[in-house]
Enzyme design. Structure first.
Site, PDB file in Angstrom:
ATOM      1  N   GLU A 231       0.838  -1.202   0.000  1.00  0.00           N
ATOM      2  CA  GLU A 231       0.000   0.000   0.000  1.00  0.00           C
ATOM      3  C   GLU A 231       0.870   1.248   0.000  1.00  0.00           C
ATOM      4  O   GLU A 231       2.033   1.214   0.373  1.00  0.00           O
ATOM      5  CB  GLU A 231      -0.951   0.019   1.198  1.00  0.00           C
ATOM      6  CG  GLU A 231      -0.363  -0.447   2.527  1.00  0.00           C
ATOM      7  CD  GLU A 231       0.788   0.365   3.065  1.00  0.00           C
ATOM      8  OE1 GLU A 231       0.766   1.600   2.906  1.00  0.00           O
ATOM      9  OE2 GLU A 231       1.707  -0.215   3.646  1.00  0.00           O
TER      10      GLU A 231
ATOM     11  N   GLU B   1       4.594  -0.390   1.618  1.00  0.00           N
ATOM     12  CA  GLU B   1       4.705  -0.704   0.194  1.00  0.00           C
ATOM     13  C   GLU B   1       4.691  -2.203  -0.094  1.00  0.00           C
ATOM     14  O   GLU B   1       4.699  -2.616  -1.239  1.00  0.00           O
ATOM     15  CB  GLU B   1       5.982  -0.109  -0.429  1.00  0.00           C
ATOM     16  CG  GLU B   1       6.077   1.392  -0.362  1.00  0.00           C
ATOM     17  CD  GLU B   1       7.343   1.932  -1.022  1.00  0.00           C
ATOM     18  OE1 GLU B   1       8.056   1.160  -1.703  1.00  0.00           O
ATOM     19  OE2 GLU B   1       7.623   3.131  -0.858  1.00  0.00           O
TER      20      GLU B   1
END
Length: 359
Positions: free
Chosen positions: A167, A319
Site C-alpha cells: 500500500e 509498500e
C-alpha cells in the site's frame, strides 16, 4: 472457490509427510514446513509454486490528512505511486532482486493525472476527512473490496503463485489505527504510532483525532460480539477507513476464493487481514504472515489473527517490503523441500516421529 476438508487435508498432510522424508531433523525447517504445506493446500498440489510472485500495491489518499496527522501532504502519494511503477522505490528494488513483479494500482489517489505503469481502478480522488464526515459510503467500501477480489482473479489467471499485499497513501497509518482500534475494541493509544516519523506531540494529536472519530461514529469499545459482525466491519471501513485498506481486505477475501496465498505485509496489511477474517473467517486460510512492524498495534493484531510473523526487524516502511522479504524466504524453503535428498537417497536411516510425550 470452496475447498472440502478432505481436499485441504490431503495436500497439507502429504507435504508434511514429504518434509519428514527429507534427510534433516524432523521439523528442522520450523514454521516453513507448515507454510509450504499451507501453500500447497491452497494451490491443491504437493509441489507448491513459490517462484512466480507479484506485489500488488494499492495507492490511495486519505482526507484525514487535513487534520495535520502527517509530515507530508497528499501530493506525495501520487509521486510515490509513480516511482513505485518505475521500479525505483524500495519495494520495486526488492522485488526485482527476487524476480517478483509489481502491480501498482490507483484505487483512490487524489489526482486527475494518469501515470504510466499505474493501473487505474480509482473509486474517487481520495476519501473524505473522517474527522468531519464518514470517509467513504458503504457502496464505495464494497466497490473497493470487489476491486481487491478481482485483482486476485487477474493475478491467478496470469499464473502467479503468491501475492504480497502492499500500500501507499499519506495518512494511512491514521486510518489503519482507527480501524484497528474499532475492530480490536481497544483504546486508540494502544494502536497508534509515529507512522512515517511524527514527534511525540503530533502522535498525541493523532490519537486525539482518532479517539474523537471513534466517539463520533459510536465505534469505541464495542463488545466482542458486535465487533465480530461483518456489517460492523463494513461500517468501520466506511466511517474511518481508506480505499487501500478496503481493497486489501478484498485481496484477502479473493485469496481464499481463488486459492491464492496472500502474504501479509505490516501493520496496515494486518488491519485489512483482520477485516477480511471477520467478514469471512475462511479467509484466514490464505494468509501468510511476514513481519512484525514497529507500529504499536502490530502485536495485538497478530494475536487476534492467530498468526506467527517470522521476521522481527523493526521495519515500518510499507509498500509491501516486509512481504517481499518473506516471499524470498518461502521460496528458499520451497527449494529445500523440492530438491533435498531423502533419507534413502542420502543413505541414512529415517527419523521416526514419536507421539507427544515419548522420548
Amino acid at each position: 472457490m470452496e475447498y472440502k476438508d478432505d481436499m485441504e487435508e490431503k495436500y497439507y498432510r502429504q507435504i508434511r509427510k514429504n518434509w519428514d522424508r527429507i534427510a534433516k531433523p524432523l521439523d528442522g525447517m520450523g514454521i516453513f514446513e507448515h507454510i509450504t504445506a499451507k501453500i500447497g493446500q491452497l494451490q491443491q498440489t504437493d509441489m507448491p509454486v513459490t517462484d512466480k510472485n507479484i506485489v500488488v500495491v494499492l495507492c490511495a489518499d486519505n482526507g484525514i490528512v487535513e487534520e495535520g496527522i502527517s509530515q507530508s501532504d497528499q501530493s506525495v502519494t501520487a509521486v510515490c505511486a509513480e516511482n513505485i511503477a518505475k521500479g525505483r522505490s524500495t519495494v520495486g528494488i526488492m522485488a526485482d532482486s527476487i524476480g517478483a513483479d509489481v502491480a501498482v494500482v490507483d484505487i483512490g489517489i487524489n489526482s486527475k493525472e494518469q501515470f504510466d505503469g499505474v493501473e487505474d481502478q480509482k473509486i474517487s480522488p481520495g476519501t473524505k476527512n473522517f474527522a468531519k464526515e464518514p470517509a467513504m459510503t458503504v457502496k464505495q467500501v464494497e466497490q473497493a473490496i470487489h476491486t481487491g477480489i478481482q485483482l486476485v482473479k487477474k493475478c491467478k489467471d496470469a499464473g502467479y503463485g503468491m501475492i504480497a499485499t502492499g500500500e501507499m497513501g499519506i495518512g494511512n497509518t491514521t486510518t489503519s489505527s482507527a480501524v484497528a482500534a474499532a475492530l480490536l475494541g481497544c483504546e486508540a493509544e494502544a494502536v497508534t504510532g509515529k507512522g512515517a516519523g511524527l514527534p511525540n506531540d503530533k502522535i498525541k494529536h493523532k490519537v486525539k483525532i482518532i479517539d474523537a472519530a471513534l466517539e463520533k461514529y459510536n465505534l469505541k469499545n464495542r463488545k466482542q460480539k458486535e465487533r465480530a459482525d461483518k456489517e460492523y466491519v463494513i461500517s468501520v471501513l466506511s466511517c474511518v477507513g481508506g480505499y487501500d485498506i478496503a481493497g486489501m481486505c478484498g485481496i484477502f477475501l479473493g485469496g481464499i476464493e481463488y486459492g491464492m496465498p496472500i502474504v501479509i505485509d505490516g501493520f496496515i496489511s494486518m488491519v485489512a487481514a483482520l477485516a477480511a477474517k471477520i467478514i469471512n473467517p475462511a479467509a484466514a486460510g490464505c494468509m501468510i504472515p511476514s513481519h512484525i512492524s514497529r507500529e504499536p498495534g502490530a502485536e495485538l493484531l497478530a494475536k487476534e489473527l492467530a498468526i506467527e510473523p517470522v521476521i522481527m526487524a523493526d521495519m515500518a516502511l510499507g509498500e509491501g517490503t516486509g512481504a517481499v522479504m518473506m516471499m524470498s524466504l518461502i521460496d528458499t524453503a520451497n527449494h529445500v523441500y523440492k530438491e533435498s535428498y531423502s533419507f534413502d537417497e542420502a543413505g541414512v536411516g529415517q527419523y521416526e516421529r514419536y507421539k507427544t510425550g515419548e522420548e
